[in-house]
Design an enzyme around this catalytic site. Structure first.
Site, PDB file in Angstrom:
ATOM      1  N   LEU A 239       6.901   2.426  -0.187  1.00 34.17           N
ATOM      2  CA  LEU A 239       6.300   3.586   0.498  1.00 34.17           C
ATOM      3  C   LEU A 239       5.004   3.786   0.155  1.00 34.17           C
ATOM      4  CD1 LEU A 239       9.411   6.091  -0.539  1.00 34.17           C
ATOM      5  CD2 LEU A 239       8.944   5.388   1.657  1.00 34.17           C
ATOM      6  N   ARG A 243       3.115   4.847   3.541  1.00 38.24           N
ATOM      7  CA  ARG A 243       2.309   6.021   3.524  1.00 38.24           C
ATOM      8  C   ARG A 243       0.965   5.807   4.411  1.00 38.24           C
ATOM      9  NH1 ARG A 243       4.439   8.303  -2.046  1.00 38.24           N
ATOM     10  NH2 ARG A 243       6.169   9.318  -1.313  1.00 38.24           N
ATOM     11  N   PHE A 362       7.658  12.947   7.234  1.00 41.32           N
ATOM     12  CA  PHE A 362       8.265  11.546   6.894  1.00 41.32           C
ATOM     13  C   PHE A 362       7.382  10.910   6.062  1.00 41.32           C
ATOM     14  CE2 PHE A 362       7.509   9.565  11.700  1.00 41.32           C
ATOM     15  CZ  PHE A 362       6.297   9.613  11.675  1.00 41.32           C
ATOM     16  N   GLU A 363       7.719   9.643   5.418  1.00 39.92           N
ATOM     17  CA  GLU A 363       7.311   8.843   4.447  1.00 39.92           C
ATOM     18  C   GLU A 363       6.578   9.821   3.076  1.00 39.92           C
ATOM     19  OE1 GLU A 363       7.634   5.952   4.533  1.00 39.92           O
ATOM     20  OE2 GLU A 363       7.350   5.059   6.710  1.00 39.92           O
ATOM     21  N   GLY A 364       7.668  10.939   2.795  1.00 40.53           N
ATOM     22  CA  GLY A 364       7.285  11.786   1.941  1.00 40.53           C
ATOM     23  C   GLY A 364       6.649  13.045   2.452  1.00 40.53           C
TER      24      GLY A 364
END
Length: 377
Positions: A239, A243, A362-364
């Site tokens: 991740l 990111r 998304f992606e946190g």
């Protein structure tokens, strides 16, 4: 407009020129039509794979491009400036290759990685669940060890390329607790795997996002990547890089919105002057340009740290936060520059604005990025 980039090698400059040519020829003319009709761009990812754009950041030993991450991300930005959905799917594919490339055995890499990096097998990333998004440690999808392999039972959510991908980096629970998550390289055609209807999204319509339902599908034991219980470590390490991919996509999208706004402002006249020559609007465009340049600088800083082998987790969160917030602001301002026309589908900036919103999620989510940054302090 073509960005004046500071690239590390002449090879990288040639690669960016190739990317722009492909993006202008294959992506830009098709984006609006596919996004409006929500139709999948058949054959496009094969074209990107044949050009070597789907394995740029991975070792040449297995057919990758062997490029620094800072170069790969600038390629991704160029794709996103023409078609955000394709760039996001490219980023997700790169993310899905990470577990095997980084944690797989030599035999596993030799078996699967060349086809993945060549784009012959397109990947999806299957970490989130309906009740477990940013809280990856709370996932419930189970992987039970049997004589035949691992029996997978549960539901995964928010899978980019869901139902279309050839493989998924799948994270499932092999034991209770945070140490009980494991990673698998799951084939997209596994018996017992089915997909829900594509989500009805605000943007990025051309590439589906779906749930996946695992109803006792059995994966061979050699589909386990790393060791049992190593899944959370694998997911989080992937991740950080993912990111950065989203940061680059957001920057490309913001650049496209800035370019559209500047072009319009040069042509539109009011009170006998081009609107770009009115200080109020000129300053707005200047702020948009500064935001795009700042976003690019943050992701390149993080990428260069990654390439040098330095810790970059906090910088990746900074890049994701700064770039995606910038994209939301710049695309919103682009709509404002075009006025009433910006609110219509006759111009691309309304689509850019819709596409920018998901990048803060998304992606946190960007709230999670702030949590990561603050903990790093």
């Amino acid at each position: 407009m073509a960005i004046d980039r500071l690239l590390p090698t002449a090879e990288a400059a040639d690669l960016l020129a190739l990317t722009r040519d492909i993006a202008d020829r294959e992506l830009a003319p098709r984006a609006a039509g596919h996004e409006e009709s929500a139709t999948y761009p058949e054959g496009l990812f094969a074209t990107l794979g044949q050009a070597g754009l789907l394995g740029l950041a991975y070792p040449e030993e297995f057919g990758g491009g062997g490029q620094p991450y800072e170069v790969y991300l600038q390629v991704l930005e160029e794709l996103a400036a023409r078609w955000a959905a394709v760039a996001v799917a490219t980023s997700v594919h790169t993310l899905a290759c990470h577990p095997l490339s980084t944690f797989g055995t030599q035999a596993q890499k030799e078996r699967w990685l060349p086809a993945m990096l060549a784009g012959e097998l397109i990947g999806g990333y299957s970490l989130s669940e309906p009740q477990a998004g940013s809280d990856a440690a709370s996932l419930n999808c189970k992987a039970e060890r049997t004589e035949a392999g691992y029996r997978i039972t549960g539901t995964k959510a928010w899978i980019t390329h869901g139902g279309r991908a050839d493989f998924y980096a799948l994270f499932a629970r092999t034991a209770p607790g945070k140490e009980g998550v494991s990673c698998f390289l799951a084939p997209g055609t596994a018996e017992g795997l089915s997909f829900g209807k594509p989500e009805r999204k605000m943007g990025l319509h051309a590439v589906p996002t779906t749930t996946a339902h695992w109803d006792g599908a059995v994966l061979d034991t050699d589909r386990l990547i790393g060791t049992e219980g190593q899944g959370l470590q694998i997911a989080l390490s992937a991740l950080d890089s993912g990111r950065l991919g989203i940061a680059a996509c957001a920057t490309g999208l913001a650049q496209a919105a800035l370019d559209a706004a500047v072009e319009y402002a040069k042509q539109r006249t009011t009170f006998g002057r081009r609107i770009i020559d009115h200080q109020g609007l000129g300053f707005l465009l200047a702020d948009m340009a500064a935001a795009v340049d700042s976003a690019r600088a943050t992701y390149l800083d993080a990428a260069r740290r990654r390439d040098a082998g330095h810790p970059f987790s906090r910088q990746a969160s900074v890049a994701k936060l700064v770039a995606t917030d910038a994209a939301m602001k710049v695309t919103t301002d682009a709509v404002q520059v075009l006025g009433g026309y910006g609110y219509t589908q006759d111009f691309p900036v309304e689509r850019y604005m819709r596409e920018a919103k998901i990048m803060q999620i998304f992606e946190g989510t960007n709230q999670i990025q702030r949590l990561v940054i603050s903990r790093g302090l």
